[in-house]
Design a protein around this motif. Structure first.
Motif, PDB file in Angstrom:
ATOM      1  N   ILE A 107       0.839  -1.197   0.000  1.00 38.73           N
ATOM      2  CA  ILE A 107       0.000   0.000   0.000  1.00 38.73           C
ATOM      3  C   ILE A 107       0.879   1.253   0.000  1.00 38.73           C
ATOM      4  CG2 ILE A 107      -2.098  -0.899   1.023  1.00 38.73           C
ATOM      5  CD1 ILE A 107      -0.936  -0.108   3.741  1.00 38.73           C
ATOM      6  N   THR A 108       0.258   2.344  -0.414  1.00 42.46           N
ATOM      7  CA  THR A 108       1.021   3.569  -0.702  1.00 42.46           C
ATOM      8  C   THR A 108       1.867   4.070   0.473  1.00 42.46           C
ATOM      9  OG1 THR A 108      -0.832   4.951  -0.021  1.00 42.46           O
ATOM     10  CG2 THR A 108      -0.710   4.380  -2.338  1.00 42.46           C
ATOM     11  N   THR A 109       1.329   3.938   1.698  1.00 43.00           N
ATOM     12  CA  THR A 109       2.045   4.556   2.812  1.00 43.00           C
ATOM     13  C   THR A 109       3.377   3.850   3.106  1.00 43.00           C
ATOM     14  OG1 THR A 109       0.576   3.261   4.204  1.00 43.00           O
ATOM     15  CG2 THR A 109       0.097   5.591   4.006  1.00 43.00           C
ATOM     16  N   ASN A 136      -2.926   1.128  -3.994  1.00 45.27           N
ATOM     17  CA  ASN A 136      -3.749   1.276  -2.785  1.00 45.27           C
ATOM     18  C   ASN A 136      -4.251  -0.081  -2.286  1.00 45.27           C
ATOM     19  OD1 ASN A 136      -6.048   0.651  -4.245  1.00 45.27           O
ATOM     20  ND2 ASN A 136      -6.701   2.783  -4.447  1.00 45.27           N
ATOM     21  N   HIS A 137      -4.988  -0.050  -1.187  1.00 45.43           N
ATOM     22  CA  HIS A 137      -5.457  -1.271  -0.529  1.00 45.43           C
ATOM     23  C   HIS A 137      -6.124  -2.236  -1.526  1.00 45.43           C
ATOM     24  CE1 HIS A 137      -7.212  -3.640   2.723  1.00 45.43           C
ATOM     25  NE2 HIS A 137      -8.334  -3.585   2.056  1.00 45.43           N
ATOM     26  N   SER A 155      -2.579  -2.772   5.344  1.00 43.72           N
ATOM     27  CA  SER A 155      -2.936  -2.354   6.711  1.00 43.72           C
ATOM     28  C   SER A 155      -4.070  -3.164   7.289  1.00 43.72           C
ATOM     29  CB  SER A 155      -3.395  -0.901   6.714  1.00 43.72           C
ATOM     30  OG  SER A 155      -2.320  -0.056   6.829  1.00 43.72           O
ATOM     31  N   ASN A 171       1.149   1.643  12.160  1.00 43.11           N
ATOM     32  CA  ASN A 171       0.853   2.630  11.122  1.00 43.11           C
ATOM     33  C   ASN A 171      -0.287   3.547  11.568  1.00 43.11           C
ATOM     34  OD1 ASN A 171       0.653   3.927   8.597  1.00 43.11           O
ATOM     35  ND2 ASN A 171      -0.878   2.452   7.900  1.00 43.11           N
ATOM     36  N   ARG A 202      -8.499  10.655   0.356  1.00 42.41           N
ATOM     37  CA  ARG A 202      -7.924   9.738  -0.643  1.00 42.41           C
ATOM     38  C   ARG A 202      -9.034   9.160  -1.517  1.00 42.41           C
ATOM     39  NH1 ARG A 202      -3.347   6.794   0.400  1.00 42.41           N
ATOM     40  NH2 ARG A 202      -4.033   5.591  -1.398  1.00 42.41           N
ATOM     41  N   SER A 206      -8.881   3.188  -1.345  1.00 42.91           N
ATOM     42  CA  SER A 206      -7.770   3.415  -0.417  1.00 42.91           C
ATOM     43  C   SER A 206      -8.140   2.908   0.980  1.00 42.91           C
ATOM     44  CB  SER A 206      -7.461   4.921  -0.376  1.00 42.91           C
ATOM     45  OG  SER A 206      -7.064   5.321   0.915  1.00 42.91           O
ATOM     46  N   GLY A 207      -7.203   2.238   1.629  1.00 40.46           N
ATOM     47  CA  GLY A 207      -7.427   1.742   2.981  1.00 40.46           C
ATOM     48  C   GLY A 207      -7.515   2.891   3.977  1.00 40.46           C
ATOM     49  N   THR A 208      -6.737   3.949   3.735  1.00 39.84           N
ATOM     50  CA  THR A 208      -6.782   5.128   4.608  1.00 39.84           C
ATOM     51  C   THR A 208      -8.198   5.701   4.582  1.00 39.84           C
ATOM     52  OG1 THR A 208      -4.524   5.590   3.898  1.00 39.84           O
ATOM     53  CG2 THR A 208      -5.656   7.359   5.044  1.00 39.84           C
ATOM     54  N   ARG A 274      -3.543   1.586  13.483  1.00 38.63           N
ATOM     55  CA  ARG A 274      -3.457   0.570  12.416  1.00 38.63           C
ATOM     56  C   ARG A 274      -2.061  -0.003  12.372  1.00 38.63           C
ATOM     57  NH1 ARG A 274      -7.261   0.571   8.343  1.00 38.63           N
ATOM     58  NH2 ARG A 274      -5.961   0.742   6.519  1.00 38.63           N
TER      59      ARG A 274
HETATM   60  P1  PGA Z   1      -3.920   3.089   1.103  1.00 41.85           P
HETATM   61  O1  PGA Z   1      -3.321   2.225   2.240  1.00 41.85           O
HETATM   62  O2  PGA Z   1      -2.762   3.470   0.249  1.00 41.85           O
HETATM   63  O3  PGA Z   1      -4.870   2.114   0.403  1.00 41.85           O
HETATM   64  O4  PGA Z   1      -4.652   4.241   1.691  1.00 41.85           O
HETATM   65  C1  PGA Z   1      -2.997   2.680   3.463  1.00 41.85           C
HETATM   66  C2  PGA Z   1      -3.670   1.870   4.524  1.00 41.85           C
HETATM   67  O5  PGA Z   1      -4.481   0.965   4.209  1.00 41.85           O
HETATM   68  O6  PGA Z   1      -3.344   2.110   5.695  1.00 41.85           O
END
Ligand code: PGA
Length: 324
Positions: A107-109, A136-137, A155, A171, A202, A206-208, A274
């Motif tokens: 994932i991006t982070t 991303n997620h 994550s 995280n 986002r 995206s998981g964020t 997370r």
């Molecule tokens: P994302 O992943 O890049 O999908 O936002 C980050 C995360 O899931 O914590």
């Protein structure tokens, strides 16, 4: 040719060409990747199609798609090439060398941390090449469903007992505002108050975003999304230029040194806790290289956890960083 088994009619070279064409759904891109001409690709695929006795591709409009036979052949090809590469790595290992390719999707982070881990790993094992796909997620899950990589960093652990996972590093997600924001010195800001601020979010997938949405949904608070951006870096730029606030992984500040342009707001229910997990399907036979990296993460990854601890100190101390 009639009566000959497929294995007597087709060559590994044809399969390699087909695999690239199928993966890209494009003869042109396969030709570029393999440094071959497009007529060579067409010829190889034509011969393979004749041997199989069914069309492998179909063209709809300008786009190329795999037929059912093509999809089955693609899965078989991937299997053959994966096994050959396992064999290659195994033989290199018997010769006392670590040689081969490590395929990671994350994932991006993680891009703020994983490359720093890869440096010493590559120095230790110069015979290992790495492909590191950052998405991303949802993108990571899609890659895992297609078995495209060796290990995945994510994550949110999929709720599936058929997945092996290892908690790699914390995280935390924090609320980030521009330096000098009116809320920067307030304590325990409510979610309702945060929801009044213009929010930079986002992209879907995206998981964020999922984590933020879950928290606000749980509290029945709608968020005012002012801007949707598919990149943590671009979100940071947008925050710095005063377009709004956002929630990002604290690791996205890692390369800032001091977070001079930003302030982390002290908001109720934040940081969202997370973790990053290294995961792979339980049935997957990890290559020697993937295993080596997995073990490396378990040792060096723990050291990085200290970095997370350091970053954690930033939480709850808005505007204590030097001003620009
Ligand atoms: P994302 O992943 O890049 O999908 O936002 C980050 C995360 O899931 O914590």
């Amino acid at each position: 040719m009639v009566g000959l088994e497929l294995s007597q009619q087709i060559t590994l070279h044809q399969l390699k060409v087909f695999e690239a064409a199928a993966r890209h759904c494009s003869f042109t891109r396969a030709a570029e990747e393999l440094f071959l001409t497009q007529p060579t690709i067409s010829m190889q695929i034509k011969q393979l199609t004749q041997a199989v006795g069914l069309p492998l591709f179909e063209q709809v409009g300008k786009r190329l798609f795999l037929t059912d036979a093509g999809r089955q052949l693609y899965v078989t090809c991937k299997d053959i090439f994966d096994r050959l590469s396992l064999l290659e790595m195994g033989i290199a290992d018997m010769k006392g060398m670590k040689r081969g390719r490590l395929r990671l999707a994350a994932i991006t982070t993680t891009k703020y941390v994983v490359p720093r881990l890869l440096g010493p790993f590559c120095q230790r094992y110069p015979g290992i090449d790495i492909s590191f796909k950052v998405t991303n997620h949802e993108g990571v899950l899609e890659r895992m469903a297609e078995n495209l990589d060796d290990l995945y960093i994510i994550s949110q652990r999929p709720d599936n007992p058929e997945i092996n996972s290892y908690l790699f590093i914390e995280n935390p997600l924090v609320v980030l505002a521009p330096h000098g924001h009116p809320l920067s010195n307030e304590k325990q800001i409510s979610l309702e108050r945060i929801a009044e601020e213009p929010f930079i979010m986002r992209e879907p997938g995206s998981g964020t975003r999922q984590a933020i949405q879950q928290l606000f949904d749980k509290n029945n608070i709608p968020i005012k999304i002012r801007l949707e951006i598919g990149s943590n870096e671009a979100i940071k730029q947008a925050i710095a230029s005063g377009l709004g606030i956002s929630v990002l992984s604290i690791h996205s500040l890692a390369l800032e040194g001091v977070i001079s342009q930003f302030t982390i707001l002290d908001v109720v229910d934040f940081p969202i806790s997370r973790n990053w997990y290294v995961i792979y399907p339980a049935g997957k036979q990890l290559s020697i290289i993937a295993n080596t990296f997995f073990e490396y993460l378990q040792t060096e990854g723990r050291q990085l956890a200290d970095v997370a601890g350091l970053l954690n100190q930033l939480i709850g101390q808005p505007d204590k960083t030097p001003h620009p």
